[in-house]
Design a protein around this motif. Structure first.
Motif, PDB file in Angstrom:
ATOM      1  N   SER A 267      39.763-131.470 -76.567  1.00  0.00           N
ATOM      2  CA  SER A 267      38.872-132.026 -75.536  1.00  0.00           C
ATOM      3  C   SER A 267      37.647-132.687 -76.154  1.00  0.00           C
ATOM      4  O   SER A 267      37.252-133.789 -75.755  1.00  0.00           O
ATOM      5  CB  SER A 267      38.418-130.923 -74.573  1.00  0.00           C
TER       6      SER A 267
ATOM      7  N   VAL B  18      31.005-133.330 -72.444  1.00  0.00           N
ATOM      8  CA  VAL B  18      30.072-134.384 -72.012  1.00  0.00           C
ATOM      9  C   VAL B  18      29.123-134.766 -73.152  1.00  0.00           C
ATOM     10  O   VAL B  18      28.917-135.957 -73.435  1.00  0.00           O
ATOM     11  CB  VAL B  18      29.264-133.922 -70.784  1.00  0.00           C
ATOM     12  N   ILE B  19      28.562-133.777 -73.823  1.00  0.00           N
ATOM     13  CA  ILE B  19      27.618-134.065 -74.900  1.00  0.00           C
ATOM     14  C   ILE B  19      28.316-134.744 -76.073  1.00  0.00           C
ATOM     15  O   ILE B  19      27.784-135.680 -76.679  1.00  0.00           O
ATOM     16  CB  ILE B  19      26.911-132.778 -75.372  1.00  0.00           C
TER      17      ILE B  19
ATOM     18  N   VAL C 166      32.786-127.874 -70.365  1.00  0.00           N
ATOM     19  CA  VAL C 166      32.367-129.141 -69.735  1.00  0.00           C
ATOM     20  C   VAL C 166      31.133-129.700 -70.446  1.00  0.00           C
ATOM     21  O   VAL C 166      31.062-130.898 -70.757  1.00  0.00           O
ATOM     22  CB  VAL C 166      32.071-128.937 -68.235  1.00  0.00           C
ATOM     23  N   ILE C 167      30.173-128.838 -70.719  1.00  0.00           N
ATOM     24  CA  ILE C 167      28.948-129.262 -71.415  1.00  0.00           C
ATOM     25  C   ILE C 167      29.286-129.824 -72.798  1.00  0.00           C
ATOM     26  O   ILE C 167      28.775-130.871 -73.208  1.00  0.00           O
ATOM     27  CB  ILE C 167      27.969-128.070 -71.550  1.00  0.00           C
TER      28      ILE C 167
ATOM     29  N   ALA D 225      36.728-136.746 -76.217  1.00  0.00           N
ATOM     30  CA  ALA D 225      35.442-137.167 -75.654  1.00  0.00           C
ATOM     31  C   ALA D 225      34.674-138.049 -76.634  1.00  0.00           C
ATOM     32  O   ALA D 225      34.101-139.076 -76.252  1.00  0.00           O
ATOM     33  CB  ALA D 225      34.604-135.938 -75.293  1.00  0.00           C
TER      34      ALA D 225
ATOM     35  N   GLY E  83      33.613-141.975 -76.105  1.00  0.00           N
ATOM     36  CA  GLY E  83      32.200-142.348 -76.191  1.00  0.00           C
ATOM     37  C   GLY E  83      31.979-143.481 -77.177  1.00  0.00           C
ATOM     38  O   GLY E  83      31.232-144.425 -76.901  1.00  0.00           O
TER      39      GLY E  83
ATOM     40  N   PHE F 135      30.797-136.699 -75.893  1.00  0.00           N
ATOM     41  CA  PHE F 135      31.021-138.086 -75.472  1.00  0.00           C
ATOM     42  C   PHE F 135      29.816-138.947 -75.849  1.00  0.00           C
ATOM     43  O   PHE F 135      29.956-140.027 -76.439  1.00  0.00           O
ATOM     44  CB  PHE F 135      31.254-138.141 -73.961  1.00  0.00           C
ATOM     45  N   PHE F 136      28.622-138.457 -75.531  1.00  0.00           N
ATOM     46  CA  PHE F 136      27.414-139.223 -75.841  1.00  0.00           C
ATOM     47  C   PHE F 136      27.131-139.263 -77.336  1.00  0.00           C
ATOM     48  O   PHE F 136      26.625-140.269 -77.853  1.00  0.00           O
ATOM     49  CB  PHE F 136      26.217-138.648 -75.079  1.00  0.00           C
TER      50      PHE F 136
END
Length: 299
Positions: free
Chosen positions: A115, A183-184, A179-180, A119, A123, A186-187
């Motif tokens: 995952s 998402v992080i 999830v955190i 991500a 990104g 990805f950035f």
């Protein structure tokens, strides 16, 4: 799954080498490309050395972006507008080798690892669409800001400020934590396009989420390897936003640096090296900022 991840590393190596050589060949078919190649050859030895040193540090967990940016900028060995692309294309091969070597380093949950890797790739792919369209002034501003962020994170790492002093034992993330992390990451993958290396912030992320610190190595090295090979690297090559000679030097020198660090070096004063790199990072950020201001005055 381990064999699949290592197989993707091999595929990424073949893809990177093929796309780069095809683009270089196409460029050399033009007079402009030949002239640029001749100019870039002047710094071939220096840039190969940068590849060895930066990726040696990379394998030890320090990261390569900070060192590479500083050495490129101090010597002026490549054009500023080519730095993001050269970093992401030239280091692809050595970082894929790192990922190949470090997958299996820690027994980490498959869903968590995959995952976060996916991500980071997404990104980088999205971010490259913007950076490849930037002019030199925007690249300089982006590199200045990116290096300031990177230097600050590295300084926090050295001083064990924030999450870096935490010691976790988890090898899997679930629910909100997963999830955190996704998402992080990805950035962090997107920020790779402007020189914010993923290693230090990813290490902080792993720490604050309570994971085994050893899990950072396959996650951060795999993230960088795949996002370069399948995310932003092909975009930078397609848009011709890389230094041809330097990229090839980074590939060869980088592999040498990885092999020296992984197979030969057993112990290094990492803390001392990291502090030196931090000082150089801030100095390099200042140089990019100074040039960006000069661009504005000329305009």
């Amino acid at each position: 799954m381990l064999y699949a991840l290592k197989g993707l590393c091999v595929i990424g190596m073949v893809l990177c080498i093929s796309l780069t050589l095809l683009k270089v060949k196409a460029n050399l078919a033009t007079e402009e490309g030949k002239a640029e190649w001749a100019e870039q050859k002047k710094f071939a030895i220096w840039n190969a050395m940068v590849g060895v040193v930066a990726n040696f540090f990379d394998t030890l967990g320090i990261g390569s972006y900070a060192t590479s940016c500083a050495l490129f900028k101090i010597r002026g060995s490549i054009k500023d507008i080519y730095i993001p692309g050269t970093l992401n294309v030239g280091d692809t091969l050595p970082v894929l080798l790192e990922a190949f070597l470090f997958f299996g380093f820690v027994d980490i949950d498959t869903l968590t690892l995959v995952s976060m890797l996916v991500a980071a790739v997404l990104g980088a792919f999205v971010g490259a669409g913007f950076v490849t369209k930037w002019d030199q002034h925007k690249v300089r501003i982006g590199m200045c800001v990116g290096l300031l962020i990177l230097g600050t994170v590295m300084a926090c790492k050295t001083a064990n400020i924030g999450p870096f002093g935490l010691v976790g034992t988890a090898t899997a993330l679930h629910g909100a934590k997963l999830v955190i992390a996704v998402v992080i990451n990805f950035f962090l993958g997107a920020l790779m396009n402007i020189g914010v290396g993923l290693y230090a912030p990813c290490l902080a992320l792993i720490s604050v989420l309570g994971m085994n610190i050893g899990a950072a190595f396959p996650i951060m090295m795999g993230s960088c390897a795949y996002l370069m090979a399948f995310g932003n690297g092909p975009k930078f090559i397609k848009e011709n936003r890389f230094d041809m000679v330097c990229t090839l030097c980074q590939m060869v020198g980088g592999v040498v640096g990885v092999c020296i660090a992984y197979f030969l070096v057993k112990k290094m004063p990492i803390d001392v090296l990291l502090k030196v790199v931090i000082v150089v990072v801030y100095f390099t950020a200042f140089m990019f900022g100074k040039d960006a201001l000069a661009d504005r005055k000329k305009a």
